[in-house]
Design a protein around this motif. Structure first.
Motif, PDB file in Angstrom:
ATOM      1  N   ALA A  53      64.255   5.327  46.387  1.00 31.00           N
ATOM      2  CA  ALA A  53      62.875   5.062  45.953  1.00 31.00           C
ATOM      3  C   ALA A  53      61.923   6.175  46.379  1.00 31.00           C
ATOM      4  O   ALA A  53      60.982   6.513  45.646  1.00 31.00           O
ATOM      5  CB  ALA A  53      62.407   3.721  46.512  1.00 31.00           C
ATOM      6  N   LEU A  54      62.155   6.760  47.557  1.00 32.64           N
ATOM      7  CA  LEU A  54      61.284   7.820  48.079  1.00 32.64           C
ATOM      8  C   LEU A  54      61.750   9.211  47.662  1.00 32.64           C
ATOM      9  O   LEU A  54      61.222  10.212  48.143  1.00 32.64           O
ATOM     10  CB  LEU A  54      61.217   7.735  49.604  1.00 32.64           C
ATOM     11  CG  LEU A  54      60.573   6.464  50.163  1.00 32.64           C
ATOM     12  CD1 LEU A  54      60.695   6.426  51.684  1.00 32.64           C
ATOM     13  CD2 LEU A  54      59.110   6.373  49.748  1.00 32.64           C
ATOM     14  N   ARG A  55      62.779   9.273  46.830  1.00 32.78           N
ATOM     15  CA  ARG A  55      63.314  10.536  46.301  1.00 32.78           C
ATOM     16  C   ARG A  55      63.862  11.453  47.394  1.00 32.78           C
ATOM     17  O   ARG A  55      63.827  12.677  47.266  1.00 32.78           O
ATOM     18  CB  ARG A  55      62.246  11.268  45.490  1.00 32.78           C
ATOM     19  CG  ARG A  55      61.796  10.507  44.253  1.00 32.78           C
ATOM     20  CD  ARG A  55      60.779  11.303  43.444  1.00 32.78           C
ATOM     21  NE  ARG A  55      60.366  10.566  42.261  1.00 32.78           N
ATOM     22  CZ  ARG A  55      59.484  11.015  41.361  1.00 32.78           C
ATOM     23  NH1 ARG A  55      58.938  12.220  41.549  1.00 32.78           N
ATOM     24  NH2 ARG A  55      59.177  10.289  40.320  1.00 32.78           N
ATOM     25  N   LEU A  56      64.345  10.832  48.473  1.00 33.74           N
ATOM     26  CA  LEU A  56      65.045  11.604  49.497  1.00 33.74           C
ATOM     27  C   LEU A  56      66.520  11.754  49.166  1.00 33.74           C
ATOM     28  O   LEU A  56      67.209  12.583  49.764  1.00 33.74           O
ATOM     29  CB  LEU A  56      64.896  10.923  50.872  1.00 33.74           C
ATOM     30  CG  LEU A  56      63.478  10.843  51.434  1.00 33.74           C
ATOM     31  CD1 LEU A  56      63.483  10.065  52.737  1.00 33.74           C
ATOM     32  CD2 LEU A  56      62.900  12.239  51.648  1.00 33.74           C
ATOM     33  N   TRP A 128      65.158  -0.817  61.088  1.00 26.87           N
ATOM     34  CA  TRP A 128      66.077   0.263  61.446  1.00 26.87           C
ATOM     35  C   TRP A 128      66.220   1.254  60.298  1.00 26.87           C
ATOM     36  O   TRP A 128      66.189   2.471  60.494  1.00 26.87           O
ATOM     37  CB  TRP A 128      67.432  -0.349  61.800  1.00 26.87           C
ATOM     38  CG  TRP A 128      68.411   0.598  62.423  1.00 26.87           C
ATOM     39  CD1 TRP A 128      68.215   1.928  62.700  1.00 26.87           C
ATOM     40  CD2 TRP A 128      69.743   0.307  62.848  1.00 26.87           C
ATOM     41  NE1 TRP A 128      69.343   2.476  63.270  1.00 26.87           N
ATOM     42  CE2 TRP A 128      70.290   1.492  63.360  1.00 26.87           C
ATOM     43  CE3 TRP A 128      70.512  -0.859  62.826  1.00 26.87           C
ATOM     44  CZ2 TRP A 128      71.593   1.546  63.859  1.00 26.87           C
ATOM     45  CZ3 TRP A 128      71.796  -0.798  63.326  1.00 26.87           C
ATOM     46  CH2 TRP A 128      72.331   0.394  63.833  1.00 26.87           C
ATOM     47  N   SER A 129      66.364   0.741  59.085  1.00 26.93           N
ATOM     48  CA  SER A 129      66.456   1.613  57.925  1.00 26.93           C
ATOM     49  C   SER A 129      65.165   2.409  57.732  1.00 26.93           C
ATOM     50  O   SER A 129      65.195   3.603  57.427  1.00 26.93           O
ATOM     51  CB  SER A 129      66.765   0.777  56.680  1.00 26.93           C
ATOM     52  OG  SER A 129      66.777   1.572  55.520  1.00 26.93           O
ATOM     53  N   SER A 130      64.018   1.750  57.927  1.00 29.90           N
ATOM     54  CA  SER A 130      62.733   2.454  57.816  1.00 29.90           C
ATOM     55  C   SER A 130      62.621   3.543  58.879  1.00 29.90           C
ATOM     56  O   SER A 130      62.053   4.617  58.612  1.00 29.90           O
ATOM     57  CB  SER A 130      61.586   1.450  57.958  1.00 29.90           C
ATOM     58  OG  SER A 130      61.672   0.430  56.987  1.00 29.90           O
ATOM     59  N   PHE A 131      63.142   3.275  60.070  1.00 32.81           N
ATOM     60  CA  PHE A 131      63.128   4.268  61.133  1.00 32.81           C
ATOM     61  C   PHE A 131      63.903   5.526  60.734  1.00 32.81           C
ATOM     62  O   PHE A 131      63.434   6.660  60.935  1.00 32.81           O
ATOM     63  CB  PHE A 131      63.725   3.667  62.406  1.00 32.81           C
ATOM     64  CG  PHE A 131      64.006   4.655  63.495  1.00 32.81           C
ATOM     65  CD1 PHE A 131      63.003   5.088  64.347  1.00 32.81           C
ATOM     66  CD2 PHE A 131      65.283   5.176  63.670  1.00 32.81           C
ATOM     67  CE1 PHE A 131      63.262   6.012  65.351  1.00 32.81           C
ATOM     68  CE2 PHE A 131      65.550   6.095  64.665  1.00 32.81           C
ATOM     69  CZ  PHE A 131      64.540   6.514  65.509  1.00 32.81           C
ATOM     70  N   ILE A 132      65.075   5.336  60.151  1.00 34.93           N
ATOM     71  CA  ILE A 132      65.906   6.480  59.755  1.00 34.93           C
ATOM     72  C   ILE A 132      65.229   7.273  58.640  1.00 34.93           C
ATOM     73  O   ILE A 132      65.215   8.514  58.655  1.00 34.93           O
ATOM     74  CB  ILE A 132      67.299   5.991  59.336  1.00 34.93           C
ATOM     75  CG1 ILE A 132      68.037   5.412  60.553  1.00 34.93           C
ATOM     76  CG2 ILE A 132      68.116   7.129  58.724  1.00 34.93           C
ATOM     77  CD1 ILE A 132      69.383   4.811  60.230  1.00 34.93           C
ATOM     78  N   ILE A 133      64.657   6.574  57.670  1.00 39.68           N
ATOM     79  CA  ILE A 133      63.970   7.270  56.580  1.00 39.68           C
ATOM     80  C   ILE A 133      62.760   8.040  57.109  1.00 39.68           C
ATOM     81  O   ILE A 133      62.527   9.207  56.738  1.00 39.68           O
ATOM     82  CB  ILE A 133      63.541   6.261  55.502  1.00 39.68           C
ATOM     83  CG1 ILE A 133      64.759   5.557  54.888  1.00 39.68           C
ATOM     84  CG2 ILE A 133      62.738   6.963  54.420  1.00 39.68           C
ATOM     85  CD1 ILE A 133      65.716   6.463  54.183  1.00 39.68           C
ATOM     86  N   LEU A 134      61.981   7.411  57.987  1.00 40.43           N
ATOM     87  CA  LEU A 134      60.799   8.071  58.547  1.00 40.43           C
ATOM     88  C   LEU A 134      61.192   9.242  59.440  1.00 40.43           C
ATOM     89  O   LEU A 134      60.482  10.258  59.484  1.00 40.43           O
ATOM     90  CB  LEU A 134      59.965   7.063  59.333  1.00 40.43           C
ATOM     91  CG  LEU A 134      58.646   7.572  59.915  1.00 40.43           C
ATOM     92  CD1 LEU A 134      57.739   8.106  58.825  1.00 40.43           C
ATOM     93  CD2 LEU A 134      57.936   6.473  60.703  1.00 40.43           C
TER      94      LEU A 134
END
Length: 308
Positions: A53-56, A128-134
């Motif tokens: 979704a964030l195009r990473l 946890w997933s948000s932490f890794i993405i951030l």
């Protein structure tokens, strides 16, 4: 260090060391350790969807390598679920014969407690997933993995202490330190599971991305099963072996898809860089030749030109 980066570090310390760990431990208290470890295997799916979704993470459903990444993520999560939900036949290995293992059991929980615990663990996995993405986003602006890890642990300790003071107010016994296994667990968790893990995943995700890091999370169940069989003589079941094979296949698909996904871009950049380097070399040689020619012409003209 800018205000934006500092705000991201504050949020990183809040997401993983504070919110996720508290929700995970509380959810484990309401359920069981096996159930908690099973729920954590949804992390790769969460991370893949958020990175997409964030195009990473580049995903083209028409490309075979993108399909392999999606299928590999699903197979990895499915294999982890299979390891814990389906036992199958018992395998009588030489080092586990005669050992009656009842597993790690906890007190019986009500249906409401199980739902409450599952909800807490699910929200913790989302944090946890948000932490890794951030973390992957922060490393683009602050590409210092070791310093970022130290700052996350420092900020997380401060925020976690404030949260504990609020929740454990009037209960000073919660802060007593006993020199037993609980202290060893806290030290190991802080040094290895937080400090070393944050640094290694930061180094890896700079070149491979956050999805590549989270794809290896279910592999911990395979390692625990193997070590538990040898060290603790825990009985191995057929379902765990099949699940471990599924995890290995899923990881291979993800790794293959990532390699094919990055190789065209890398090769193109290498060609562009090589072409630019060759052009610079040609220009330097051309300029040097012109300077030599001018110098030779001037020296030839000077003896015949009295004004010079």
């Amino acid at each position: 260090m800018t205000i934006s980066i500092f705000a991201k570090i504050l949020l990183l310390g809040l997401l993983e060391p504070t919110i996720d760990l508290n929700l995970y431990f509380t959810g484990m208290k309401y359920t069981t350790a096996t159930f908690a470890s099973t729920m954590c295997n949804i992390l790769p799916a969460f991370a893949f969807l958020m990175a997409w979704a964030l195009r990473l993470e580049k995903v083209n459903l028409r490309k075979l390598h993108s399909q392999a990444k999606i299928l590999g993520t699903l197979v990895t999560v499915g294999g982890a679920m299979l390891m814990t939900l389906i036992k199958g036949a018992k395998l009588d290995l030489p080092w586990t014969k005669g050992y009656d293992n009842h597993g790690s059991t906890s007190a019986l929980n009500t249906h409401d407690d199980t739902i409450k615990g599952a909800f807490m663990i699910g929200v913790g996995c989302l944090c946890w997933s948000s932490f890794i993405i951030l973390q992957a986003i922060t490393l683009k602006k602050y590409p210092a993995e070791l310093s970022l890890t130290a700052l996350i642990c420092l900020v997380g300790s401060i925020e976690g202490s404030i949260f504990a003071l609020i929740m454990e107010r009037g209960n000073p016994s919660a802060w007593f330190i006993h020199f037993d296994s609980s202290l060893l667990a806290a030290v190991y968790s802080g040094v290895i599971c937080s400090g070393v893990a944050y640094y290694l995943q930061g180094v890896t995700m700079k070149s491979k991305g956050p999805v590549f890091v989270t794809a290896f999370n279910p592999l911990s169940m395979v390692i625990v099963t193997i070590l538990g069989s040898f060290v603790l003589s825990e009985i191995v079941y057929l379902g765990r072996v099949i699940g471990a094979l599924a995890i290995a296949i899923g990881l291979y698909l993800v790794l293959w898809g990532k390699s094919k996904d990055q190789s065209p871009l890398t090769s193109t950049n290498d060609k562009v860089a090589a072409t630019a380097s060759e052009m610079d070399t040609i220009n330097e040689s051309f300029e040097t030749s012109n300077e030599e020619c001018v110098a030779i012409d001037v020296t030839k003209l000077r003896p015949n030109d009295e004004s010079v």
